[in-house]
Every structure is written in C-alpha cells, then in structure tokens.
Design a protein around this motif. Structure first.
Motif: not given
Length: 103
Positions: A57-86
């Motif tokens: 009744g639940h999905a096995d998942q991983a929770m990943v936490q990264v401490i980064v500067l806010q601007d770097d978080s935005t850049r990283l999310l932009d990359r993740i959106r491209v690499s892991f689209a869908g």
C-alpha cells in the motif's frame, strides 16, 4: 546571487534511485554531497509500480537531501527537469538557518 542556503529534498522512486545518485554525483559544480534515506510514499498521486508495493500500500522511494545555495538549487532543479523529464520526481526546498560540521 544570494548566499542563503536551502535544503533541496527530492523524492525518488526506487527504480530511479541509483540513476539519481549517479546524476547528483556528476553535478560536482553544484553538489558537494547529499544524504539519502528510505521513504515510503503514500497518497493518491503516488504510483505503485510493483506487486509488492500494491500489497504494502505504499511506494518504495528514496528521500535525497542536498544543502546548497538557493541560486544553485534553482540551477540544479533546471538540470534535473531536463534530465528526468516525465519521471514525476517530487521536490521541495526549505531555508537552512544554520549548517556546519561538528568536528
């Protein structure tokens, strides 16, 4: 550029776990390290991919936490959106008021 640190949290389906870990390790210009732990996803938006997940009744998942500067978080999310689209990775960022290493 802001020097505000954030904790970027990613919820990753188990089937993508190693791929995301490898990907984050390759982003060394933004990510100096991360912490991962097991998570169990619940809710109407959570996809149960295996028979075991449907029985549990639940999905096995991983929770990943990264401490980064806010601007770097935005850049990283932009990359993740491209690499892991869908892939429907879930994420959120929270401000970090203090961060350090106790030596």
């Amino acid at each position: 550029m802001t020097d505000q640190k954030v904790c970027l949290t990613l919820i990753v389906p188990h089937r993508l776990r190693e791929e995301v870990f490898d990907y984050l390790a390759e982003q060394s210009d933004l990510v100096s390290g991360f912490t991962a732990s097991h998570a169990a996803g619940h809710g109407g938006e959570v996809r149960l991919h295996t028979a075991a997940e449907r029985v549990q009744g639940h999905a096995d998942q991983a929770m990943v936490q990264v401490i980064v500067l806010q601007d770097d978080s935005t850049r990283l999310l932009d990359r993740i959106r491209v690499s892991f689209a869908g892939t429907r990775l879930v994420y959120w960022a929270t401000p970090v008021t203090d961060f350090g290493i106790i030596d």
